[in-house]
Write a protein that holds these residues in place. Structure first.
Motif, PDB file in Angstrom:
ATOM      1  N   GLN A  63       0.914  -1.074   0.104  1.00 29.98           N
ATOM      2  CA  GLN A  63       0.027  -0.142   0.103  1.00 29.98           C
ATOM      3  C   GLN A  63       0.806   1.223  -0.026  1.00 29.98           C
ATOM      4  OE1 GLN A  63      -3.491   0.400  -0.212  1.00 29.98           O
ATOM      5  NE2 GLN A  63      -3.144  -1.898  -0.872  1.00 29.98           N
ATOM      6  N   MET A  64       1.925   1.293   0.849  1.00 32.07           N
ATOM      7  CA  MET A  64       2.651   2.400   0.876  1.00 32.07           C
ATOM      8  C   MET A  64       3.468   2.680  -0.650  1.00 32.07           C
ATOM      9  SD  MET A  64       4.908   1.690   4.426  1.00 32.07           S
ATOM     10  CE  MET A  64       4.096   1.281   5.643  1.00 32.07           C
ATOM     11  N   ALA A  65       3.857   1.470  -1.155  1.00 35.43           N
ATOM     12  CA  ALA A  65       4.536   1.903  -2.504  1.00 35.43           C
ATOM     13  C   ALA A  65       3.751   2.253  -3.458  1.00 35.43           C
ATOM     14  CB  ALA A  65       5.143   0.429  -2.935  1.00 35.43           C
ATOM     15  N   TYR A  66       2.348   1.663  -3.714  1.00 31.47           N
ATOM     16  CA  TYR A  66       1.424   2.211  -4.416  1.00 31.47           C
ATOM     17  C   TYR A  66       0.899   3.717  -4.209  1.00 31.47           C
ATOM     18  CZ  TYR A  66      -3.183   2.229  -6.958  1.00 31.47           C
ATOM     19  OH  TYR A  66      -4.152   2.697  -7.700  1.00 31.47           O
ATOM     20  N   LEU A  67       0.652   4.091  -3.042  1.00 32.91           N
ATOM     21  CA  LEU A  67       0.575   5.558  -2.805  1.00 32.91           C
ATOM     22  C   LEU A  67       1.735   6.450  -3.129  1.00 32.91           C
ATOM     23  CD1 LEU A  67      -1.286   5.298   0.857  1.00 32.91           C
ATOM     24  CD2 LEU A  67      -2.238   5.573  -1.601  1.00 32.91           C
ATOM     25  N   LYS A  68       2.961   5.931  -3.090  1.00 31.82           N
ATOM     26  CA  LYS A  68       4.395   6.945  -3.578  1.00 31.82           C
ATOM     27  C   LYS A  68       4.333   6.438  -4.940  1.00 31.82           C
ATOM     28  CE  LYS A  68       6.338   6.126   1.190  1.00 31.82           C
ATOM     29  NZ  LYS A  68       6.319   7.681   1.260  1.00 31.82           N
ATOM     30  N   HIS A  69       3.612   5.782  -5.724  1.00 28.10           N
ATOM     31  CA  HIS A  69       3.742   5.548  -7.135  1.00 28.10           C
ATOM     32  C   HIS A  69       4.986   4.692  -7.503  1.00 28.10           C
ATOM     33  CE1 HIS A  69       0.282   8.649  -7.296  1.00 28.10           C
ATOM     34  NE2 HIS A  69       1.100   9.380  -6.780  1.00 28.10           N
ATOM     35  N   LEU A  70       5.386   3.907  -6.687  1.00 25.79           N
ATOM     36  CA  LEU A  70       6.497   3.099  -7.132  1.00 25.79           C
ATOM     37  C   LEU A  70       5.827   1.843  -7.665  1.00 25.79           C
ATOM     38  CD1 LEU A  70       8.494   3.281  -3.594  1.00 25.79           C
ATOM     39  CD2 LEU A  70       8.899   4.365  -5.764  1.00 25.79           C
ATOM     40  N   THR A  71       4.709   1.523  -7.756  1.00 26.43           N
ATOM     41  CA  THR A  71       4.176   0.447  -8.459  1.00 26.43           C
ATOM     42  C   THR A  71       2.830   0.701  -8.718  1.00 26.43           C
ATOM     43  OG1 THR A  71       3.612  -2.155  -8.278  1.00 26.43           O
ATOM     44  CG2 THR A  71       3.248  -0.708  -6.114  1.00 26.43           C
ATOM     45  N   SER A  72       2.375   0.024  -9.942  1.00 27.52           N
ATOM     46  CA  SER A  72       1.106   0.428 -10.517  1.00 27.52           C
ATOM     47  C   SER A  72       0.068  -0.204  -9.676  1.00 27.52           C
ATOM     48  CB  SER A  72       1.332  -0.132 -12.183  1.00 27.52           C
ATOM     49  OG  SER A  72       1.688  -1.399 -12.229  1.00 27.52           O
ATOM     50  N   GLU A  73       0.362  -1.300  -9.149  1.00 23.89           N
ATOM     51  CA  GLU A  73      -0.987  -2.036  -8.532  1.00 23.89           C
ATOM     52  C   GLU A  73      -0.095  -2.788  -7.140  1.00 23.89           C
ATOM     53  OE1 GLU A  73      -1.776  -6.097 -10.503  1.00 23.89           O
ATOM     54  OE2 GLU A  73      -1.575  -4.422 -12.197  1.00 23.89           O
TER      55      GLU A  73
END
Length: 325
Positions: free
Chosen positions: A28-38
């Motif tokens: 979730q953190m990575a998604y919110l930081k736009h580090l992953t697309s899903e």
């Protein structure tokens, strides 16, 4: 990234719930930081594909049967409670699924007595492995071809990871979080789960943030560095200790750990700083002095680069989660 957890009647629930909570938080953190697309896809699989009662009388809802594991990118086999041998005879189909996953070189992680399922299928023959300490003797007698490493909390060989316990499994989860995302997210997950996660600095064949290896000269170099966190050194000094040339040491150290000796030593010091902030009342200046940082402001800068927060803020977050008597 699809990660599948295996649920059996004697599965320890924490072997599924804690790693999945950590991975979900990181995702979730990575998604919110736009580090992953899903976000990561986390699923539980059991024999009938419906639900499975595990230890403690808990029932986990499954997302599919064993066959669904073949569609996963990584599979985690949690530890089992008690003697695992009766489970082996009743779940031969699962062993076959694990054999197919290993043949496809998909990462498979087994923890504690869950390692028995890999060994029973011959998947650990001539490979290093570890399991729960209580079963070392019995495991070694039943699987003489396995290169059992009782002193190692985590082992790696050909995309197969073995962890001795749930704590070791969570160390491995942190390792993958850092590999998939970055140091900041790994540190954030560690802070949120700081009282559940047990991190150690002295794991000779595995180090968080580095690579799994069995280079004994580099193990000796790592041990030497861990004993002198407050003492600056020159690479030539370290090379002389392990009997290598500077060039050979530098090359093999990077191959084994992913970092140069100086970078590795710095990360050891910062990890030790985190431990002292969690477990002692030493001031930031005192911790900086203990670890050989002559300039406290420089120490604070480096700590913030690693953890995403200042040492004082890190301590406040951790201390806020502690229970008081």
């Amino acid at each position: 990234m699809r990660i599948g957890f295996i649920a059996l009647p004697k599965t320890l629930a924490t072997g599924i719930t804690l790693p999945s909570e950590m991975l979900h938080a990181a995702s979730q953190m990575a998604y919110l930081k736009h580090l992953t697309s899903e976000p990561l896809s986390l699923s539980v699989f059991c024999q009938d594909g419906d639900s499975q009662e595990v230890t403690g009388g808990l029932t986990l809802k499954a997302q599919g049967s064993w066959e669904g594991l073949l569609n996963c990118d990584m599979v985690i086999m949690p530890p089992l409670w008690g003697n695992p041998l009766p489970m082996l005879t009743h779940h031969g189909e699962l062993i076959g699924i694990l054999q197919r996953l290993v043949a496809e070189r998909k990462p498979v992680i087994a923890a504690g007595t869950g390692v028995y399922f890999l060994a029973e299928g011959g998947l650990l023959d001539d490979r290093v492995a570890t399991t729960h300490w209580y079963f070392f003797g019995r495991f070694a007698r039943r699987y003489p071809k396995v290169l059992l490493k009782p002193k190692q909390a985590i082992t790696y060989a050909d995309e197969i990871y073995c962890a001795g316990s749930v704590n070791s499994l969570t160390d491995l989860v942190l390792y993958f979080v850092r590999q998939w995302y970055n140091d900041e997210i790994m540190s954030e997950v560690e802070r949120h789960f700081s009282h559940e996660v047990s991190r150690t600095l002295n794991q000779p064949f595995y180090r968080l943030g580095g690579l799994q290896h069995d280079d004994e000269d580099i193990v000796a170099a790592q041990a030497w560095l861990a004993e002198r966190l407050d003492k600056p050194f020159h690479v030539s000094e370290l090379a002389a200790v392990v009997g290598l040339t500077e060039r050979t040491l530098a090359r093999r150290f990077v191959q084994a750990t992913g970092e140069s000796p100086k970078q590795y030593w710095l990360q050891l010091r910062l990890q030790r700083a985190e431990e002292l902030l969690r477990e002692s009342n030493l001031t930031v200046q005192e911790i900086a002095d203990m670890l050989g940082f002559s300039d406290a402001s420089y120490f604070i800068k480096l700590f913030r680069q690693r953890a995403g927060v200042t040492p004082a803020d890190y301590r406040n977050v951790v201390r806020a989660k502690q229970f008081s008597v």
